[in-house]
Scaffold this active site. Structure first.
Site, PDB file in Angstrom:
ATOM      1  N   SER A   1       0.801  -1.228   0.000  1.00 40.18           N
ATOM      2  CA  SER A   1       0.000   0.000   0.000  1.00 40.18           C
ATOM      3  C   SER A   1       0.832   1.276   0.000  1.00 40.18           C
ATOM      4  O   SER A   1       0.305   2.351  -0.294  1.00 40.18           O
ATOM      5  CB  SER A   1      -0.951   0.020   1.202  1.00 40.18           C
TER       6      SER A   1
ATOM      7  N   LYS B   1       1.002   4.742   6.632  1.00 42.86           N
ATOM      8  CA  LYS B   1       0.371   5.605   5.634  1.00 42.86           C
ATOM      9  C   LYS B   1       1.016   6.982   5.658  1.00 42.86           C
ATOM     10  O   LYS B   1       1.804   7.304   6.541  1.00 42.86           O
ATOM     11  CB  LYS B   1      -1.138   5.763   5.921  1.00 42.86           C
TER      12      LYS B   1
END
Length: 202
Positions: free
Chosen positions: A61, A102
């Site tokens: 991701s 993230k």
């Protein structure tokens, strides 16, 4: 089996008991790489070292910035004011101590708008310049836009925008400050990618 049955590449040069300059360099490099590998293994086994925590990246991701299998240091102490552009470790909901990693896109009070057709992200009406992303942001979630980040929270996205579960989905949503464990600052393995992790603070 006698000695004549074995083939080895000797470090000695034509019967000499001295190493050539190239061989010395190769030996030093091999020893350095071995020490780094041993250090990485020790840090991952130990989990933390004073102000930093060693972590192993799993998943795609955050590609291309972070790749599956990267070993990184996360700054855990003295990190109290996360900034836009920081890459952070987040305590995941219902994942038994696991963490997500993230990038912070917006802070409390900021308004985020995403044009999924054009693949562009806006914060407070300003188009973000995002050279770090893998591809344009075309994957939407169940969060309607525009959104304003509530007090004490952050809006985060993965750099691999179309292969990331992040603040576009209510499964993660806005991330409270208390759920941010630290900031990713350094990659120590693999050796080919050894070095600081660049963030993109405005």
């Amino acid at each position: 089996m006698g000695p004549e049955d074995l083939e080895i590449e000797t470090l000695m040069d034509n019967g000499s008991d001295r190493l050539t300059g190239e061989q010395r360099y190769s030996l030093r490099r091999s020893l350095r790489e071995l020490l780094l590998v041993l250090l990485a293994a020790a840090l991952l086994a130990g989990g933390s070292m004073f102000f930093f925590r060693a972590a192993l990246v799993r998943g795609s991701s955050m590609e291309p910035t972070l790749r599956d299998g990267d070993c990184i240091f996360v700054q855990t102490a003295g990190y109290h004011q996360p900034q836009q552009g920081d890459i952070v470790a987040i305590r995941a909901k219902d994942r038994q101590g696991k963490h997500l990693i993230k990038r912070i896109i917006a802070r409390e009070g900021d308004t985020v708008q995403i044009d999924f057709e054009a693949g562009m992200v806006f914060v407070n009406g300003q188009l973000l310049e995002e050279p770090y992303i893998n591809e344009a942001t075309t994957l939407s979630g169940d969060i309607p836009f525009p959104v304003t980040v509530p007090p004490g929270c952050f809006f985060v996205l993965g750099d691999n925008r179309n292969h990331s579960q992040d603040s576009r989905s209510s499964a993660l949503g806005f991330v409270p400050l208390d759920d941010i464990e630290g900031r990713a600052v350094f990659r120590f393995a693999p050796l080919s990618r050894f070095g600081p992790i660049e963030d993109r603070r405005p």
